[in-house]
Design a protein around this motif. Structure first.
Motif, PDB file in Angstrom:
ATOM      1  N   TYR A 215       1.104  -1.224  -0.049  1.00 21.48           N
ATOM      2  CA  TYR A 215       0.146   0.014  -0.072  1.00 21.48           C
ATOM      3  C   TYR A 215       0.883   1.280  -0.086  1.00 21.48           C
ATOM      4  O   TYR A 215       0.662   2.040  -0.989  1.00 21.48           O
ATOM      5  CB  TYR A 215      -0.824   0.109   1.217  1.00 21.48           C
ATOM      6  CG  TYR A 215      -1.666   1.111   1.272  1.00 21.48           C
ATOM      7  CD1 TYR A 215      -2.876   1.347   0.527  1.00 21.48           C
ATOM      8  CD2 TYR A 215      -1.972   2.104   2.189  1.00 21.48           C
ATOM      9  CE1 TYR A 215      -3.827   2.265   0.598  1.00 21.48           C
ATOM     10  CE2 TYR A 215      -2.547   3.015   2.416  1.00 21.48           C
ATOM     11  CZ  TYR A 215      -3.724   3.099   1.547  1.00 21.48           C
ATOM     12  OH  TYR A 215      -4.587   4.098   1.791  1.00 21.48           O
ATOM     13  N   SER A 216       1.756   1.534   0.972  1.00 20.81           N
ATOM     14  CA  SER A 216       2.503   2.589   1.028  1.00 20.81           C
ATOM     15  C   SER A 216       3.533   2.852  -0.180  1.00 20.81           C
ATOM     16  O   SER A 216       3.752   3.854  -0.592  1.00 20.81           O
ATOM     17  CB  SER A 216       3.342   2.663   2.244  1.00 20.81           C
ATOM     18  OG  SER A 216       4.299   1.452   2.422  1.00 20.81           O
ATOM     19  N   ASN A 217       4.192   1.606  -0.628  1.00 21.15           N
ATOM     20  CA  ASN A 217       5.058   1.709  -1.665  1.00 21.15           C
ATOM     21  C   ASN A 217       4.454   2.165  -2.983  1.00 21.15           C
ATOM     22  O   ASN A 217       4.931   2.982  -3.915  1.00 21.15           O
ATOM     23  CB  ASN A 217       5.729   0.265  -1.923  1.00 21.15           C
ATOM     24  CG  ASN A 217       6.633  -0.257  -0.901  1.00 21.15           C
ATOM     25  OD1 ASN A 217       7.206   0.784  -0.442  1.00 21.15           O
ATOM     26  ND2 ASN A 217       6.875  -1.394  -0.698  1.00 21.15           N
ATOM     27  N   LYS A 218       3.095   1.878  -3.108  1.00 16.69           N
ATOM     28  CA  LYS A 218       2.207   2.286  -4.356  1.00 16.69           C
ATOM     29  C   LYS A 218       2.334   3.869  -4.413  1.00 16.69           C
ATOM     30  O   LYS A 218       2.504   4.331  -5.519  1.00 16.69           O
ATOM     31  CB  LYS A 218       0.692   1.786  -4.170  1.00 16.69           C
ATOM     32  CG  LYS A 218      -0.148   2.452  -5.303  1.00 16.69           C
ATOM     33  CD  LYS A 218      -1.469   1.909  -4.850  1.00 16.69           C
ATOM     34  CE  LYS A 218      -2.601   2.326  -5.578  1.00 16.69           C
ATOM     35  NZ  LYS A 218      -3.832   2.031  -5.539  1.00 16.69           N
ATOM     36  N   TYR A 219       2.201   4.561  -3.243  1.00 16.51           N
ATOM     37  CA  TYR A 219       2.318   6.129  -3.492  1.00 16.51           C
ATOM     38  C   TYR A 219       3.704   6.538  -3.544  1.00 16.51           C
ATOM     39  O   TYR A 219       3.718   7.587  -4.434  1.00 16.51           O
ATOM     40  CB  TYR A 219       1.509   6.591  -2.218  1.00 16.51           C
ATOM     41  CG  TYR A 219       0.182   6.387  -2.192  1.00 16.51           C
ATOM     42  CD1 TYR A 219      -0.640   7.226  -2.673  1.00 16.51           C
ATOM     43  CD2 TYR A 219      -0.537   5.387  -1.530  1.00 16.51           C
ATOM     44  CE1 TYR A 219      -2.336   7.114  -2.769  1.00 16.51           C
ATOM     45  CE2 TYR A 219      -1.958   4.784  -1.608  1.00 16.51           C
ATOM     46  CZ  TYR A 219      -2.758   5.965  -2.455  1.00 16.51           C
ATOM     47  OH  TYR A 219      -3.829   5.604  -2.241  1.00 16.51           O
ATOM     48  N   ALA A 220       4.695   5.897  -3.000  1.00 12.23           N
ATOM     49  CA  ALA A 220       5.664   6.354  -3.240  1.00 12.23           C
ATOM     50  C   ALA A 220       6.438   6.339  -4.667  1.00 12.23           C
ATOM     51  O   ALA A 220       7.027   7.103  -5.141  1.00 12.23           O
ATOM     52  CB  ALA A 220       6.915   5.889  -2.361  1.00 12.23           C
ATOM     53  N   GLU A 221       6.280   4.983  -5.181  1.00 14.00           N
ATOM     54  CA  GLU A 221       6.658   4.785  -6.395  1.00 14.00           C
ATOM     55  C   GLU A 221       5.941   5.601  -7.519  1.00 14.00           C
ATOM     56  O   GLU A 221       6.353   6.320  -8.565  1.00 14.00           O
ATOM     57  CB  GLU A 221       6.196   3.306  -6.872  1.00 14.00           C
ATOM     58  CG  GLU A 221       7.070   2.261  -6.121  1.00 14.00           C
ATOM     59  CD  GLU A 221       6.910   0.841  -6.515  1.00 14.00           C
ATOM     60  OE1 GLU A 221       6.003   0.626  -7.524  1.00 14.00           O
ATOM     61  OE2 GLU A 221       7.502   0.276  -5.704  1.00 14.00           O
ATOM     62  N   MET A 222       4.464   5.966  -7.404  1.00 21.38           N
ATOM     63  CA  MET A 222       3.870   6.948  -8.255  1.00 21.38           C
ATOM     64  C   MET A 222       4.251   8.285  -8.063  1.00 21.38           C
ATOM     65  O   MET A 222       4.325   9.024  -9.044  1.00 21.38           O
ATOM     66  CB  MET A 222       2.239   6.646  -7.566  1.00 21.38           C
ATOM     67  CG  MET A 222       1.192   7.650  -8.663  1.00 21.38           C
ATOM     68  SD  MET A 222       0.135   8.610  -7.638  1.00 21.38           S
ATOM     69  CE  MET A 222       0.787   9.400  -6.433  1.00 21.38           C
TER      70      MET A 222
ATOM     71  N   ILE B 133       3.745  13.029  -2.717  1.00 16.70           N
ATOM     72  CA  ILE B 133       4.355  13.830  -3.536  1.00 16.70           C
ATOM     73  C   ILE B 133       5.006  15.101  -3.030  1.00 16.70           C
ATOM     74  O   ILE B 133       6.239  15.364  -3.382  1.00 16.70           O
ATOM     75  CB  ILE B 133       3.188  14.269  -4.625  1.00 16.70           C
ATOM     76  CG1 ILE B 133       2.975  13.062  -5.730  1.00 16.70           C
ATOM     77  CG2 ILE B 133       3.933  15.523  -5.655  1.00 16.70           C
ATOM     78  CD1 ILE B 133       1.516  13.641  -6.493  1.00 16.70           C
ATOM     79  N   HIS B 134       4.441  15.564  -2.222  1.00 16.00           N
ATOM     80  CA  HIS B 134       4.960  16.768  -1.631  1.00 16.00           C
ATOM     81  C   HIS B 134       6.055  16.195  -0.592  1.00 16.00           C
ATOM     82  O   HIS B 134       6.974  17.092  -0.491  1.00 16.00           O
ATOM     83  CB  HIS B 134       3.937  17.586  -0.770  1.00 16.00           C
ATOM     84  CG  HIS B 134       4.284  19.050   0.032  1.00 16.00           C
ATOM     85  ND1 HIS B 134       4.334  19.866  -1.068  1.00 16.00           N
ATOM     86  CD2 HIS B 134       5.118  19.199   1.102  1.00 16.00           C
ATOM     87  CE1 HIS B 134       4.788  21.014  -0.454  1.00 16.00           C
ATOM     88  NE2 HIS B 134       5.023  20.600   1.012  1.00 16.00           N
ATOM     89  N   TYR B 135       5.945  15.444   0.249  1.00 17.07           N
ATOM     90  CA  TYR B 135       7.222  15.134   1.210  1.00 17.07           C
ATOM     91  C   TYR B 135       8.238  13.702   0.839  1.00 17.07           C
ATOM     92  O   TYR B 135       8.916  13.668   1.303  1.00 17.07           O
ATOM     93  CB  TYR B 135       6.711  14.840   2.627  1.00 17.07           C
ATOM     94  CG  TYR B 135       6.139  15.978   2.896  1.00 17.07           C
ATOM     95  CD1 TYR B 135       6.690  16.887   3.616  1.00 17.07           C
ATOM     96  CD2 TYR B 135       4.588  15.913   3.113  1.00 17.07           C
ATOM     97  CE1 TYR B 135       6.152  18.036   4.197  1.00 17.07           C
ATOM     98  CE2 TYR B 135       3.895  17.109   3.819  1.00 17.07           C
ATOM     99  CZ  TYR B 135       4.786  18.147   4.287  1.00 17.07           C
ATOM    100  OH  TYR B 135       4.216  19.192   4.974  1.00 17.07           O
ATOM    101  N   GLY B 136       7.618  13.175  -0.410  1.00 22.36           N
ATOM    102  CA  GLY B 136       8.611  12.107  -0.947  1.00 22.36           C
ATOM    103  C   GLY B 136       8.670  10.781  -0.336  1.00 22.36           C
ATOM    104  O   GLY B 136       9.075   9.955  -0.394  1.00 22.36           O
ATOM    105  N   GLU B 137       7.503  10.559   0.559  1.00 22.58           N
ATOM    106  CA  GLU B 137       7.042   9.427   1.298  1.00 22.58           C
ATOM    107  C   GLU B 137       5.731   9.266   1.717  1.00 22.58           C
ATOM    108  O   GLU B 137       4.994  10.431   2.151  1.00 22.58           O
ATOM    109  CB  GLU B 137       8.263   9.293   2.290  1.00 22.58           C
ATOM    110  CG  GLU B 137       8.296  10.119   3.543  1.00 22.58           C
ATOM    111  CD  GLU B 137       9.149   9.978   4.599  1.00 22.58           C
ATOM    112  OE1 GLU B 137      10.199   9.210   4.304  1.00 22.58           O
ATOM    113  OE2 GLU B 137       8.836  10.531   5.722  1.00 22.58           O
ATOM    114  N   ILE B 138       5.352   8.185   2.225  1.00 17.94           N
ATOM    115  CA  ILE B 138       4.041   7.983   2.757  1.00 17.94           C
ATOM    116  C   ILE B 138       4.393   7.576   4.109  1.00 17.94           C
ATOM    117  O   ILE B 138       4.872   6.510   4.284  1.00 17.94           O
ATOM    118  CB  ILE B 138       3.153   6.948   1.851  1.00 17.94           C
ATOM    119  CG1 ILE B 138       1.660   7.285   2.317  1.00 17.94           C
ATOM    120  CG2 ILE B 138       3.579   5.659   1.840  1.00 17.94           C
ATOM    121  CD1 ILE B 138       0.953   8.524   1.916  1.00 17.94           C
ATOM    122  N   PRO B 139       3.703   8.329   4.954  1.00 18.63           N
ATOM    123  CA  PRO B 139       3.898   7.765   6.476  1.00 18.63           C
ATOM    124  C   PRO B 139       2.950   6.553   6.994  1.00 18.63           C
ATOM    125  O   PRO B 139       2.343   6.396   6.421  1.00 18.63           O
ATOM    126  CB  PRO B 139       3.388   9.069   7.259  1.00 18.63           C
ATOM    127  CG  PRO B 139       2.365   9.705   6.311  1.00 18.63           C
ATOM    128  CD  PRO B 139       2.812   9.607   5.041  1.00 18.63           C
TER     129      PRO B 139
END
Length: 165
Positions: A3-10, A62-68
């Motif tokens: 789940y979290s990797n999906k957003y970081a990769e996108m 996108i803004h912070y470069g990672e999903i917490p």
């Protein structure tokens, strides 16, 4: 894909452009992305190769470069307002405290209900999964003020108050 990797990769892919001051999303060729409101009231949009993404999580990534690993709270309670200054990290409990009035609320105020047997308004608040009684009042506005005072003391910046400024 987690789940979290999906957003970081996108976020790294460059397929989505995010404007933090407006909370809007664009394609790489500067067209505004079409969003849909899901069954919980959050904005979602589709990204080729990633499926439907939740807008506030995409904004953060996108803004912070990672999903917490924590939750992301909408400060103003508007689930469609994804401006970066309206998003903050929180725990699950803090996110629950910043919820507005439920649809089935009959008093019009959070933490206030009519006590038929006493013919008075009751104020109560939930703290650490326990309901705390705040008193009985002749006027529902007084009960709402009692709730607000307790909410600010107990929940701090995450308190959702009845008389918001």
């Amino acid at each position: 894909m987690q789940y979290s990797n999906k957003y970081a990769e996108m976020a790294k892919s460059g397929l989505v452009i995010y404007e933090p001051t407006t909370g809007k999303f664009f394609t790489k060729d500067a067209k505004e992305r079409r969003t849909k409101v899901d069954h919980k009231g959050y904005l979602r949009f589709g990204v080729n190769g990633y499926g439907m993404v939740i807008a506030h999580r995409a904004a953060w990534a996108i803004h912070y470069g990672e999903i917490p690993k924590q939750h992301i709270d909408h400060i103003d309670g508007d689930k469609t307002n994804n401006r970066i200054d309206n998003l903050r990290l929180c725990t699950h409990n803090q996110n629950q405290h910043n919820q507005g009035i439920r649809k089935n609320n009959k008093s019009g105020f959070k933490g206030v209900s009519w006590m038929k047997s006493l013919r008075k308004w009751q104020a109560q608040i939930c703290c650490n999964s326990k309901v705390k009684h705040l008193g009985f009042y002749d006027e529902k506005e007084d009960a709402a003020r009692a709730y607000d005072k307790a909410a600010i003391e107990i929940h701090g910046e995450f308190a959702w108050t009845n008389f918001r400024e």
